[in-house]
Design an enzyme around this catalytic site. Structure first.
Site, PDB file in Angstrom:
ATOM      1  N   GLU A 253      -1.987  -9.800   2.773  1.00 59.54           N
ATOM      2  CA  GLU A 253      -2.056 -10.356   4.140  1.00 59.54           C
ATOM      3  C   GLU A 253      -3.460 -10.247   4.733  1.00 59.54           C
ATOM      4  OE1 GLU A 253      -1.733  -6.041   5.031  1.00 59.54           O
ATOM      5  OE2 GLU A 253      -0.922  -7.390   3.498  1.00 59.54           O
TER       6      GLU A 253
ATOM      7  N   CYS B  18       0.841  -1.198   0.000  1.00 59.09           N
ATOM      8  CA  CYS B  18       0.000   0.000   0.000  1.00 59.09           C
ATOM      9  C   CYS B  18       0.886   1.261   0.000  1.00 59.09           C
ATOM     10  CB  CYS B  18      -0.956  -0.023   1.180  1.00 59.09           C
ATOM     11  SG  CYS B  18      -2.341   1.135   1.036  1.00 59.09           S
TER      12      CYS B  18
ATOM     13  N   HIS C 281      -3.420  -5.412  -0.229  1.00 60.33           N
ATOM     14  CA  HIS C 281      -2.938  -6.046   0.998  1.00 60.33           C
ATOM     15  C   HIS C 281      -3.178  -7.555   0.945  1.00 60.33           C
ATOM     16  CE1 HIS C 281      -2.346  -2.518   3.803  1.00 60.33           C
ATOM     17  NE2 HIS C 281      -3.003  -1.936   2.808  1.00 60.33           N
TER      18      HIS C 281
END
Length: 428
Positions: free
Chosen positions: A261, A137, A259
């Site tokens: 994750e 990001c 993202h």
């Protein structure tokens, strides 16, 4: 073994990944934090996260965080536009539009100059020393800016105003923060493609659905990078440096706008795609390999090894080799030329594998080749001097008229060569 002693030993062994915290206000006090998913994945793949607190003045103390084996930069506020544009007319948005953006994205548009300074310095350190870097990001935006790229100050408004296609993409949804997804097209022959290939359509569908928490993004991608994914509106959603990507050799320079994750199924810790954790896995692999490379270069971190008699003799030979090479570089020696074997030790050392940048390796190999070939080069030089003396003797016996004709001949040959060279260069 005492617990403290074990901890100290582990801190020397395990590779360290620096992560800069994000500052927020909680109960009228500043709180620094890093998302748990980042930390879990880094630890899970064998590295130690070292949190760099966003504290005033910490950017001047980054040397105290050495050794640095990897850097992971993630979410945060907008980067100060002064870092990627010096022109007042840079923004295509009016002051009224900018004020609307500040109102809509209040938590992101409060620029944090200290965090900018810390992260840009870390990014540039990684680029200078080839330290593995993963930007998520904002971290991808920091990487692009550190390399001379630019950003959209508001993706949706600027692409809608100047975009080349009519595909609107919503990059931020405060009402559905974790559940919001939009499609991206993955480019073939990129790391993203290899990580997610089992989730892509074999018939040629290269789309994934990714999360999105941002209102800024890459506008002009820095020259060293290659895109890995695009949103339908044309925004770059992932990029990397192909010349600095080989996790097995400790090379990893990459930015992802989404993202991975946090791409988890609703109410579950299960990832949307099996390839989601791959960025962290490959990054950690590169971090571990980079640490090994650095340790091999530096030797025993607990102190310089003691040299036995054989090693000391080798050291003296290499030192003498470099000394001879230095003399050959600085002046034409009046003493007898060194024998080639005397120079080969230094040349072999310079051409051995070391934890250096590609530019440094190339330069050292050139020096090594020069050291190795210096003796034969000077022998050829002396041969040319002997030929020159013979030519001077012959020309000394020629008449002025003969010398004038010879000079005129070489002027004509020089002109012809120059014209032929210009044509060849022009054709190429």
């Amino acid at each position: 073994m005492a617990a403290s002693s074990l901890t100290n030993n582990l801190s020397m062994v395990l590779p360290r990944v620096l992560i800069v915290s994000r500052r927020t206000v909680r109960k009228n006090k500043f709180v620094d934090f890093v998302g748990e998913y980042h930390l879990d994945l880094i630890v899970g793949y064998g590295a130690v996260p070292v949190i760099v607190p966003r504290v005033a003045g910490i950017h001047t103390l980054l040397d105290s965080f050495e050794p640095i084996h990897g850097v992971l930069l993630c979410e945060g506020e907008d980067i100060d536009p002064s870092h990627y544009s010096l022109e007042p007319e840079f923004s295509s948005l009016s002051e009224e539009e900018l004020n609307e953006i500040r109102t809509m994205h209040t938590s992101d548009t409060a620029i944090d100059r200290e965090k900018d300074s810390i992260e840009l310095r870390l990014a540039r350190r990684c680029l200078e020393r080839n330290i593995p870097y993963l930007g998520i990001c904002r971290g991808s935006q920091v990487l692009n800016v550190a390399c001379g790229g630019t950003l959209y100050q508001d993706v949706e408004r600027e692409l809608a105003k100047h975009g080349t296609n009519n595909s609107f993409v919503q990059h931020m949804d405060y009402e559905n923060y974790d559940g919001h997804r939009h499609p991206v097209t993955i480019l073939s022959d990129t790391p993203l493609h290899s990580w997610f290939k089992d989730s892509l359509d074999e018939q040629g569908n290269m789309e994934l659905m990714v999360n999105s928490y941002h209102h800024q993004g890459v506008k002009r991608l820095a020259e060293r990078f290659v895109p890995m994914a695009f949103a339908p509106d044309g925004l770059v959603e992932g990029f990397y440096d192909p010349d600095a990507y080989n996790p097995d050799e400790g090379k990893f320079i990459m930015g992802l706008q989404f993202h991975p994750e946090r791409m988890r199924k609703n109410g579950s810790e299960e990832f949307d795609y099996p390839g989601c954790p791959s960025a962290y896995q490959e990054f950690a692999k590169a971090v571990i390999a980079y640490q090994k490379k650095v340790n091999n270069t530096m030797g025993n971190p607990r102190g310089a090894p003691k040299l036995d008699q054989e090693m000391e003799e080798k050291r003296r030979i290499i030192v003498r080799s470099f000394s001879l090479a230095k003399n050959l570089y600085e002046s034409r020696p009046t003493s007898p030329l060194p024998k080639e074997p005397e120079l080969e030790a230094g040349a072999e050392f310079l051409e051995s594998n070391t934890a250096l940048s590609l530019q440094q390796e190339k330069r050292l190999k050139q020096v090594g080749a020069t050291v190795r070939n210096a003796s034969s080069y000077l022998q050829r030089l002396r041969m040319n001097e002997e030929r020159e003396m013979v030519a001077r003797g012959i020309m000394g016996k020629m008449s002025a008229e003969q010398l004038s004709e010879l000079l005129s001949f070489y002027h004509i040959m020089g002109k012809i060569c120059s014209e032929a060279l210009d044509k060849k260069l022009g054709a190429s």
